[in-house]
Design a protein around this motif. Structure first.
Motif, PDB file in Angstrom:
ATOM      1  N   GLU A 171       0.826  -1.212   0.000  1.00 12.66           N
ATOM      2  CA  GLU A 171       0.000   0.000   0.000  1.00 12.66           C
ATOM      3  C   GLU A 171       0.860   1.262   0.000  1.00 12.66           C
ATOM      4  OE1 GLU A 171      -2.408  -0.714   3.391  1.00 12.66           O
ATOM      5  OE2 GLU A 171      -3.653  -2.209   2.366  1.00 12.66           O
ATOM      6  N   ARG A 172       1.952   1.251   0.771  1.00 17.26           N
ATOM      7  CA  ARG A 172       2.844   2.414   0.780  1.00 17.26           C
ATOM      8  C   ARG A 172       3.467   2.624  -0.589  1.00 17.26           C
ATOM      9  NH1 ARG A 172       4.104   7.460   2.015  1.00 17.26           N
ATOM     10  NH2 ARG A 172       6.326   7.845   1.618  1.00 17.26           N
ATOM     11  N   LEU A 173       3.967   1.562  -1.196  1.00 21.30           N
ATOM     12  CA  LEU A 173       4.592   1.699  -2.509  1.00 21.30           C
ATOM     13  C   LEU A 173       3.582   2.116  -3.570  1.00 21.30           C
ATOM     14  CD1 LEU A 173       6.954  -1.421  -2.460  1.00 21.30           C
ATOM     15  CD2 LEU A 173       7.593   0.981  -2.147  1.00 21.30           C
ATOM     16  N   ALA A 174       2.401   1.516  -3.551  1.00 25.35           N
ATOM     17  CA  ALA A 174       1.371   1.873  -4.541  1.00 25.35           C
ATOM     18  C   ALA A 174       0.913   3.313  -4.365  1.00 25.35           C
ATOM     19  CB  ALA A 174       0.192   0.910  -4.426  1.00 25.35           C
ATOM     20  N   ASP A 175       0.792   3.749  -3.117  1.00 23.55           N
ATOM     21  CA  ASP A 175       0.343   5.118  -2.860  1.00 23.55           C
ATOM     22  C   ASP A 175       1.354   6.155  -3.325  1.00 23.55           C
ATOM     23  OD1 ASP A 175      -2.011   4.238  -1.751  1.00 23.55           O
ATOM     24  OD2 ASP A 175      -1.365   4.462   0.325  1.00 23.55           O
ATOM     25  N   THR A 176       2.604   5.740  -3.467  1.00 25.52           N
ATOM     26  CA  THR A 176       3.639   6.673  -3.936  1.00 25.52           C
ATOM     27  C   THR A 176       3.976   6.446  -5.410  1.00 25.52           C
ATOM     28  OG1 THR A 176       5.300   5.172  -2.960  1.00 25.52           O
ATOM     29  CG2 THR A 176       4.669   7.100  -1.674  1.00 25.52           C
ATOM     30  N   GLY A 177       3.067   5.754  -6.139  1.00 23.71           N
ATOM     31  CA  GLY A 177       3.151   5.693  -7.587  1.00 23.71           C
ATOM     32  C   GLY A 177       3.803   4.470  -8.187  1.00 23.71           C
ATOM     33  N   HIS A 178       4.140   3.495  -7.390  1.00 22.08           N
ATOM     34  CA  HIS A 178       4.799   2.294  -7.930  1.00 22.08           C
ATOM     35  C   HIS A 178       3.752   1.268  -8.372  1.00 22.08           C
ATOM     36  CE1 HIS A 178       8.730   3.683  -6.587  1.00 22.08           C
ATOM     37  NE2 HIS A 178       8.115   4.091  -5.489  1.00 22.08           N
ATOM     38  N   VAL A 179       3.881   0.796  -9.619  1.00 26.18           N
ATOM     39  CA  VAL A 179       2.905  -0.155 -10.157  1.00 26.18           C
ATOM     40  C   VAL A 179       3.530  -1.530 -10.432  1.00 26.18           C
ATOM     41  CG1 VAL A 179       1.446   1.642 -11.147  1.00 26.18           C
ATOM     42  CG2 VAL A 179       3.305   0.661 -12.525  1.00 26.18           C
ATOM     43  N   ARG A 180       4.840  -1.610 -10.412  1.00 26.69           N
ATOM     44  CA  ARG A 180       5.519  -2.910 -10.568  1.00 26.69           C
ATOM     45  C   ARG A 180       6.393  -3.094  -9.335  1.00 26.69           C
ATOM     46  NH1 ARG A 180       5.047  -7.517 -11.379  1.00 26.69           N
ATOM     47  NH2 ARG A 180       5.951  -8.770 -13.060  1.00 26.69           N
ATOM     48  N   ILE A 181       6.020  -4.080  -8.534  1.00 28.57           N
ATOM     49  CA  ILE A 181       6.587  -4.219  -7.197  1.00 28.57           C
ATOM     50  C   ILE A 181       7.350  -5.537  -7.077  1.00 28.57           C
ATOM     51  CG2 ILE A 181       5.954  -4.506  -4.745  1.00 28.57           C
ATOM     52  CD1 ILE A 181       3.655  -2.527  -5.298  1.00 28.57           C
ATOM     53  N   GLY A 182       8.457  -5.504  -6.381  1.00 32.91           N
ATOM     54  CA  GLY A 182       9.225  -6.706  -6.089  1.00 32.91           C
ATOM     55  C   GLY A 182       9.088  -7.081  -4.621  1.00 32.91           C
ATOM     56  N   TYR A 183       9.472  -8.335  -4.330  1.00 32.28           N
ATOM     57  CA  TYR A 183       9.488  -8.779  -2.935  1.00 32.28           C
ATOM     58  C   TYR A 183      10.825  -9.446  -2.664  1.00 32.28           C
ATOM     59  CZ  TYR A 183       7.881 -10.220   1.628  1.00 32.28           C
ATOM     60  OH  TYR A 183       7.748 -10.341   2.985  1.00 32.28           O
ATOM     61  N   ALA A 184      11.559  -8.925  -1.679  1.00 29.72           N
ATOM     62  CA  ALA A 184      12.883  -9.449  -1.321  1.00 29.72           C
ATOM     63  C   ALA A 184      12.729 -10.454  -0.194  1.00 29.72           C
ATOM     64  CB  ALA A 184      13.803  -8.312  -0.906  1.00 29.72           C
ATOM     65  N   ALA A 185      12.881 -11.741  -0.528  1.00 26.07           N
ATOM     66  CA  ALA A 185      12.743 -12.816   0.458  1.00 26.07           C
ATOM     67  C   ALA A 185      14.072 -13.062   1.156  1.00 26.07           C
ATOM     68  CB  ALA A 185      12.263 -14.089  -0.229  1.00 26.07           C
ATOM     69  N   PRO A 186      14.045 -13.475   2.417  1.00 24.27           N
ATOM     70  CA  PRO A 186      15.295 -13.777   3.125  1.00 24.27           C
ATOM     71  C   PRO A 186      15.893 -15.079   2.630  1.00 24.27           C
ATOM     72  CG  PRO A 186      13.437 -14.391   4.492  1.00 24.27           C
ATOM     73  CD  PRO A 186      12.860 -13.746   3.264  1.00 24.27           C
ATOM     74  N   GLY A 187      17.168 -15.272   2.887  1.00 27.78           N
ATOM     75  CA  GLY A 187      17.816 -16.494   2.429  1.00 27.78           C
ATOM     76  C   GLY A 187      17.702 -17.653   3.395  1.00 27.78           C
ATOM     77  N   ALA A 236      14.284  -5.417 -15.508  1.00 20.05           N
ATOM     78  CA  ALA A 236      13.108  -6.149 -15.990  1.00 20.05           C
ATOM     79  C   ALA A 236      12.280  -5.257 -16.913  1.00 20.05           C
ATOM     80  CB  ALA A 236      12.267  -6.611 -14.806  1.00 20.05           C
ATOM     81  N   ASP A 237      11.428  -5.876 -17.709  1.00 19.25           N
ATOM     82  CA  ASP A 237      10.563  -5.130 -18.631  1.00 19.25           C
ATOM     83  C   ASP A 237       9.118  -5.573 -18.429  1.00 19.25           C
ATOM     84  OD1 ASP A 237       9.594  -3.509 -20.614  1.00 19.25           O
ATOM     85  OD2 ASP A 237      10.230  -4.828 -22.267  1.00 19.25           O
ATOM     86  N   PRO A 238       8.286  -4.762 -17.770  1.00 16.04           N
ATOM     87  CA  PRO A 238       8.583  -3.443 -17.213  1.00 16.04           C
ATOM     88  C   PRO A 238       9.419  -3.551 -15.948  1.00 16.04           C
ATOM     89  CG  PRO A 238       6.346  -4.063 -16.656  1.00 16.04           C
ATOM     90  CD  PRO A 238       6.853  -5.138 -17.572  1.00 16.04           C
ATOM     91  N   ALA A 239      10.143  -2.490 -15.647  1.00 16.05           N
ATOM     92  CA  ALA A 239      11.046  -2.510 -14.508  1.00 16.05           C
ATOM     93  C   ALA A 239      10.287  -2.490 -13.186  1.00 16.05           C
ATOM     94  CB  ALA A 239      11.984  -1.300 -14.569  1.00 16.05           C
TER      95      ALA A 239
END
Length: 331
Positions: A171-187, A236-239
């Motif tokens: 929600e924070r990222l989307a509210d600030t205009g991001h439409v392509r989101i990644g998720y950084a998983a722990p190792g 990535a495309d889209p980034a």
């Protein structure tokens, strides 16, 4: 007394203070309705300090009819800053109520063998415990409090909603205009249960906003691996332009990896973590994160434990920990 060896007893304190052992007991246990003068009380306390007397935990347990131990049974997960802070804060809070916190990890010994050996006043678990185990502990007179990761009906459960964490990040990222989101998983594979719930929350939030599911990549605590993940998202495309990190440690690794390959936050990749680690304001740039409000968690857990040990009623419904967004420069 100078030549005496071995454990100092209440009898030694009584002799040093020139009072009866019963008087020593009344003073140390603050027994009400006893006419003990301030002068006598001071003599007893001075003798305790002089001799270094420590009351016997076993004797206290016999007197009270219960132990003063609280067994906190932890899952087999990495012991990071958040878990360490939680244990320290809870231990300090319980100590103010005359209770002593003991922690054990899940892989060291089965829960049943531990509580049967220690017979604590209460057990707090940080993972799901079979209903028959909870029933057995309660039948033995042990109060049980659980910290759950999702919705629960039992009033003895303190819920820290993991799916809400992932949703708030998206929600924070989307509210600030991001439409392509990644998720950084722990190792670390030991975090898979927590990761699954946080990732579920992130995916649900993306779907509700009409966004593609987060692009999942593993970001271990290794700068080269984190740099490779950052480049993969950026190219990535889209980034991918915004990344939800599993926790602040993962976010720190990602930010370091980004710097290695010339990427910056939030311009190239916005980054948001979880935990509000004490080092989050000192990240480069300062890290936006989800605060799980450990002070609230500890306060509620302590109240539930103390109330249960004292035989008082628990809250009528499960306690859900509030989460807070802490906005800094990274997202």
């Amino acid at each position: 007394m100078a030549g005496r060896t071995g454990r100092v007893t209440a009898t030694d304190v009584a002799k040093e203070a020139g009072v009866s052992q019963t008087t020593v007991s009344y003073v140390l246990n603050d027994v009400p309705h006893q006419k003990i003068s301030d002068q006598t009380r001071r003599k007893v306390l001075d003798a305790v300090a002089k001799l270094g007397y420590q009351p016997s935990a076993a004797a206290r347990a016999l007197r009270l009819g219960r132990s003063d131990l609280v067994l906190m049974f932890l899952p087999d997960v990495p012991v990071g800053g958040t878990l360490t802070a939680l244990v320290e804060m809870l231990g300090d809070e319980l100590e103010r109520h005359g209770l002593n916190l003991v922690t054990r990890r899940e892989h060291h010994a089965p829960l049943k063998s531990l509580w049967q050996e220690l017979m604590p006043a209460a057990v707090m678990t940080a993972f799901e415990v079979p209903a028959e185990d909870v029933a057995a502990m309660r039948a033995a007179g042990i109060h049980v409090v659980s910290a759950g990761m999702g919705p629960a009906a039992d009033p003895g459960v303190l819920t820290i909603p993991q799916t809400c964490i992932g949703a708030m990040q998206v929600e924070r990222l989307a509210d600030t205009g991001h439409v392509r989101i990644g998720y950084a998983a722990p190792g670390d594979p030991r975090l898979v249960d927590f990761l699954a719930l946080r990732l579920e929350g992130a995916r649900t939030a993306c779907a509700e906003r009409g966004l593609e599911p987060p692009v999942l990549l593993e970001v271990p605590l290794d700068i080269a691996a984190a740099a490779a993940a950052a480049e993969q998202w950026h190219s990535a495309d889209p980034a991918v332009t915004g990344v939800c990190a599993y926790n602040d440690e993962t976010a720190f690794a990602l930010l370091a990896g980004m710097r290695r390959v010339g990427l910056s936050a939030p311009g190239d990749l916005a980054v948001i973590g979880v935990d509000n680690d004490k080092l989050a304001p000192f990240a480069m740039p300062p890290l936006t994160t989800i605060d799980n409000n450990l002070d609230v968690v500890v306060g509620r857990a302590a109240r539930m434990i103390v109330a249960g040990v004292a035989g008082r009623a628990l809250p009528a419904s499960p306690q859900v920990t509030p989460l807070s967004l802490v906005v800094r420069e990274s997202a």
